[in-house]
Scaffold this motif. Structure first.
Motif, PDB file in Angstrom:
ATOM      1  N   THR A 129      23.752  -7.075  27.642  1.00  0.00           N
ATOM      2  CA  THR A 129      22.682  -7.879  28.226  1.00  0.00           C
ATOM      3  C   THR A 129      22.314  -7.438  29.639  1.00  0.00           C
ATOM      4  O   THR A 129      21.447  -8.034  30.270  1.00  0.00           O
ATOM      5  N   ASP A 130      22.972  -6.395  30.154  1.00  0.00           N
ATOM      6  CA  ASP A 130      22.628  -5.942  31.504  1.00  0.00           C
ATOM      7  C   ASP A 130      21.463  -4.963  31.445  1.00  0.00           C
ATOM      8  O   ASP A 130      21.412  -4.057  30.620  1.00  0.00           O
ATOM      9  N   ARG A 131      20.554  -5.172  32.363  1.00  0.00           N
ATOM     10  CA  ARG A 131      19.351  -4.360  32.406  1.00  0.00           C
ATOM     11  C   ARG A 131      19.670  -2.868  32.599  1.00  0.00           C
ATOM     12  O   ARG A 131      18.962  -2.000  32.091  1.00  0.00           O
ATOM     13  N   ALA A 132      20.734  -2.570  33.333  1.00  0.00           N
ATOM     14  CA  ALA A 132      21.098  -1.171  33.555  1.00  0.00           C
ATOM     15  C   ALA A 132      21.397  -0.470  32.228  1.00  0.00           C
ATOM     16  O   ALA A 132      21.096   0.719  32.063  1.00  0.00           O
ATOM     17  N   ALA A 133      21.977  -1.208  31.293  1.00  0.00           N
ATOM     18  CA  ALA A 133      22.272  -0.624  29.986  1.00  0.00           C
ATOM     19  C   ALA A 133      20.964  -0.293  29.257  1.00  0.00           C
ATOM     20  O   ALA A 133      20.835   0.766  28.634  1.00  0.00           O
ATOM     21  N   VAL A 171      12.580  -3.063  22.382  1.00  0.00           N
ATOM     22  CA  VAL A 171      11.793  -3.785  23.387  1.00  0.00           C
ATOM     23  C   VAL A 171      10.603  -4.432  22.674  1.00  0.00           C
ATOM     24  O   VAL A 171       9.862  -3.764  21.960  1.00  0.00           O
ATOM     25  N   ARG A 172      10.468  -5.736  22.866  1.00  0.00           N
ATOM     26  CA  ARG A 172       9.397  -6.485  22.206  1.00  0.00           C
ATOM     27  C   ARG A 172       8.407  -7.002  23.246  1.00  0.00           C
ATOM     28  O   ARG A 172       8.820  -7.440  24.327  1.00  0.00           O
ATOM     29  N   GLU A 186      10.087  -7.253  29.458  1.00  0.00           N
ATOM     30  CA  GLU A 186      10.199  -8.613  29.984  1.00  0.00           C
ATOM     31  C   GLU A 186      11.634  -9.103  29.875  1.00  0.00           C
ATOM     32  O   GLU A 186      12.385  -8.642  29.018  1.00  0.00           O
ATOM     33  N   PRO A 187      12.003 -10.055  30.744  1.00  0.00           N
ATOM     34  CA  PRO A 187      13.416 -10.464  30.822  1.00  0.00           C
ATOM     35  C   PRO A 187      14.046 -10.827  29.475  1.00  0.00           C
ATOM     36  O   PRO A 187      15.180 -10.471  29.212  1.00  0.00           O
ATOM     37  N   GLU A 188      13.324 -11.526  28.635  1.00  0.00           N
ATOM     38  CA  GLU A 188      13.920 -11.922  27.355  1.00  0.00           C
ATOM     39  C   GLU A 188      13.411 -11.068  26.210  1.00  0.00           C
ATOM     40  O   GLU A 188      13.612 -11.401  25.047  1.00  0.00           O
ATOM     41  N   ARG A 244      10.009   5.664  30.426  1.00  0.00           N
ATOM     42  CA  ARG A 244      10.096   4.381  31.114  1.00  0.00           C
ATOM     43  C   ARG A 244       9.522   4.533  32.510  1.00  0.00           C
ATOM     44  O   ARG A 244       9.795   5.501  33.197  1.00  0.00           O
ATOM     45  N   ASP A 245       8.688   3.574  32.890  1.00  0.00           N
ATOM     46  CA  ASP A 245       8.104   3.550  34.226  1.00  0.00           C
ATOM     47  C   ASP A 245       8.451   2.193  34.841  1.00  0.00           C
ATOM     48  O   ASP A 245       7.669   1.247  34.759  1.00  0.00           O
ATOM     49  N   GLY A 246       9.648   2.106  35.392  1.00  0.00           N
ATOM     50  CA  GLY A 246      10.087   0.830  35.959  1.00  0.00           C
ATOM     51  C   GLY A 246      10.219  -0.226  34.882  1.00  0.00           C
ATOM     52  O   GLY A 246      11.014  -0.080  33.948  1.00  0.00           O
ATOM     53  N   ASP A 247       9.392  -1.251  34.970  1.00  0.00           N
ATOM     54  CA  ASP A 247       9.468  -2.364  34.030  1.00  0.00           C
ATOM     55  C   ASP A 247       8.490  -2.251  32.881  1.00  0.00           C
ATOM     56  O   ASP A 247       8.045  -3.266  32.322  1.00  0.00           O
ATOM     57  N   ARG A 248       8.122  -1.026  32.559  1.00  0.00           N
ATOM     58  CA  ARG A 248       7.272  -0.859  31.378  1.00  0.00           C
ATOM     59  C   ARG A 248       7.579   0.473  30.715  1.00  0.00           C
ATOM     60  O   ARG A 248       8.129   1.385  31.332  1.00  0.00           O
ATOM     61  N   ILE A 249       7.208   0.552  29.454  1.00  0.00           N
ATOM     62  CA  ILE A 249       7.357   1.791  28.702  1.00  0.00           C
ATOM     63  C   ILE A 249       5.963   2.369  28.506  1.00  0.00           C
ATOM     64  O   ILE A 249       5.058   1.683  28.008  1.00  0.00           O
ATOM     65  N   LEU A 250       5.795   3.613  28.918  1.00  0.00           N
ATOM     66  CA  LEU A 250       4.510   4.285  28.713  1.00  0.00           C
ATOM     67  C   LEU A 250       4.544   5.017  27.378  1.00  0.00           C
ATOM     68  O   LEU A 250       5.458   5.788  27.099  1.00  0.00           O
ATOM     69  N   LEU A 251       3.538   4.775  26.578  1.00  0.00           N
ATOM     70  CA  LEU A 251       3.391   5.431  25.282  1.00  0.00           C
ATOM     71  C   LEU A 251       2.110   6.213  25.353  1.00  0.00           C
ATOM     72  O   LEU A 251       1.099   5.733  25.855  1.00  0.00           O
ATOM     73  N   HIS A 252       2.160   7.406  24.827  1.00  0.00           N
ATOM     74  CA  HIS A 252       1.049   8.269  25.118  1.00  0.00           C
ATOM     75  C   HIS A 252       0.362   8.829  23.883  1.00  0.00           C
ATOM     76  O   HIS A 252       0.995   9.261  22.948  1.00  0.00           O
ATOM     77  N   GLY A 253      -0.953   8.843  23.942  1.00  0.00           N
ATOM     78  CA  GLY A 253      -1.699   9.379  22.820  1.00  0.00           C
ATOM     79  C   GLY A 253      -2.993   9.989  23.286  1.00  0.00           C
ATOM     80  O   GLY A 253      -3.212  10.192  24.467  1.00  0.00           O
ATOM     81  N   SER A 254      -3.827  10.317  22.335  1.00  0.00           N
ATOM     82  CA  SER A 254      -5.176  10.727  22.692  1.00  0.00           C
ATOM     83  C   SER A 254      -6.119   9.703  22.095  1.00  0.00           C
ATOM     84  O   SER A 254      -5.772   8.987  21.159  1.00  0.00           O
ATOM     85  N   THR A 255      -7.297   9.631  22.639  1.00  0.00           N
ATOM     86  CA  THR A 255      -8.217   8.600  22.149  1.00  0.00           C
ATOM     87  C   THR A 255      -8.632   8.849  20.700  1.00  0.00           C
ATOM     88  O   THR A 255      -9.124   7.954  20.031  1.00  0.00           O
ATOM     89  N   GLY A 256      -8.416  10.062  20.218  1.00  0.00           N
ATOM     90  CA  GLY A 256      -8.735  10.344  18.822  1.00  0.00           C
ATOM     91  C   GLY A 256      -7.559  10.131  17.887  1.00  0.00           C
ATOM     92  O   GLY A 256      -7.666  10.383  16.696  1.00  0.00           O
TER      93      GLY A 256
END
Lengths: 211, 211
Positions: A13-17, A100-101, A150-152, A47-59
Motif C-alpha cells: 500500500t506504499d506509494r513508493a512501491a 491503476v484505475r 489517485e490515492p485510492e 510515469r510523470d509524477g502522479d499520472r501515467i502518460l500513454l502515447h499514441g498517434s491521432t490516427g
C-alpha cells in the motif's frame, strides 16, 4: 500453480512501491469498456509524477475508442521468476504488478512536446537531448493521453519469496526453489543505412548498460 | 514515440502467429467489466489448443468477479526491443502482442487435474511428471477458467523491423537502430531447506536452458 494474486498479504500500500513497479517497465495493458465489452491494448507508457502518460498517434486505431474521461484500468506486470514448489498446487511465480484505475484525460496540445520528450526519455534515457525538437506536424499527429494516479485508485502486488515450505517432512528431500527471470538488452543493431563508423549514442549505451 | 499499434500493416491474421505469441509468454492481463467499469488483473496462463487456461484458486479475490460466461479480453505482450529512430516521433518498440476476446467458461471439476498439469508443464516443462498427483483437496481449491479462441475473436500484432528510414538525407548520418530485449533465466535458487546435495530437477534445468 497458484493464481498469482491469491496471496493477499502480497499487496503493498506504499506509494513508493507503486512508483518502483511502474518505473521498472515500459509496456502495460490499457483496459477500458467499449459498448459494454472489455477492450484491451498494449501501450508504451511513462510515469510523470502522479499520472501515467500513454502515447499514441491521432490516427491510432488503438485509441479511437478511448475518449477523455473514459474509465480505464492500466495493468503492468513484471515476471521475476518461476517458483517451483514440491507440488503443482503450491508452485507459482515471483512478480511485481500494478493496476491503476481512473478516468483518462487528454493532454493539451501545448503539453504534447513535453509528453513526447518525457516518454522518450523514460524508454531511452537521455534520448530527447540527442535529436532535433519535434515539429508542429509531428506533435499534431501525436495523441498523448494520461491516467491520473489517485490515492485510492491503485493496487500493487509483489511476490519475492521461495516456494512455501512443504507441510510433510517427506517432501523436504526434493528440490524446490526459484528460477529467476530478468530482461537483458543485446548489442544494439544499427539500421541498414547506418555506417559502421557512426557512433552509438550515449542514450543507447545507457539503455544497454542499465538493463 | 509511436503508439505501438499505430502501424496496421503489423497485424497478422494467421492462426500460427497467434499460437506462437501465446506460447512464448507465461503471464498476460485479463480484462473484464465489473459494474460497468474496466477491471484488469495479471494471470499466469497456458494455451490448450483452442482455448486459454487461466488459473486461480477458489479463494482468489482476483477471480471473484469473473463468472463463467463473462465477456473478457486477454492481452499478452512481449517487448522485443526499443526502436531508436532519428526522431522521437518515429521511435517505437519491436514487440509481439495478442488480444483474445470471448466469454469465459468454467472448467469442470473433472478436468481440474488436467488443467493444473497442463498449466504447470507449460510454465515449467515436464514438471508434472516429477511431483505427486494433486490431491482432491488441492483440486477442490483450484479454480481453472478458460477463454475460448474463436475464429474472429483475436488480433495479433508483430513489429520486428528497424526504425523507418529518415526522409531527409541530412538525418542519414546519425545512428538509428534497435536495442534487442530478451528474457533470460538466472541460476536456480534452492529454497532455504533444500540441501546442496539435492539435484536440480530436469524440468528446472530445461527451463533455464530454454530461455
Amino acid at each position: 500453480m497458484k493464481q498469482i494474486r491469491r496471496e493477499n498479504h502480497l499487496a503493498r500500500t506504499d506509494r513508493a512501491a507503486l512508483d518502483s513497479v511502474l518505473d521498472a517497465a515500459a509496456v502495460g495493458t490499457l483496459a477500458t469498456v467499449v459498448d459494454g465489452l472489455p477492450w484491451a491494448v498494449p501501450m508504451l507508457y511513462a510515469r510523470d509524477g502522479d499520472r501515467i502518460l500513454l502515447h499514441g498517434s491521432t490516427g491510432a486505431g488503438a485509441l479511437r475508442h478511448v475518449a477523455a474521461g473514459a474509465p480505464a484500468a492500466f495493468c503492468v506486470t513484471l515476471l521475476d521468476g518461476m517458483v517451483v514448489a514440491d507440488t503443482l498446487f503450491e508452485s507459482t511465480a515471483n512478480y511485481r504488478s500494478a493496476v491503476v484505475r481512473g478516468n483518462l484525460t487528454a493532454i493539451d496540445a501545448g503539453d504534447a512536446a513535453y509528453a513526447l520528450d518525457l516518454l522518450s526519455d523514460s524508454l531511452i534515457p537521455g534520448r530527447s537531448s540527442e535529436v532535433r525538437s519535434s515539429t508542429k506536424k509531428e506533435l499534431a499527429a501525436t495523441l498523448a493521453i494520461a491516467l491520473p494516479i489517485e490515492p485510492e485508485g491503485w493496487t500493487v502486488k509483489i511476490r519475492d519469496a521461495p516456494p512455501p515450505r512443504p507441510e510433510t517432512n517427506a517432501d523436504l528431500g526434493s528440490w524446490a526453489g526459484v528460477v529467476p527471470l530478468r530482461t537483458v538488452a543485446g548489442d544494439p543493431v544499427p539500421a541498414p543505412w547506418v555506417g559502421a563508423d557512426v557512433d552509438v549514442p550515449e542514450s543507447v549505451l545507457r539503455l544497454v548498460k542499465g538493463t
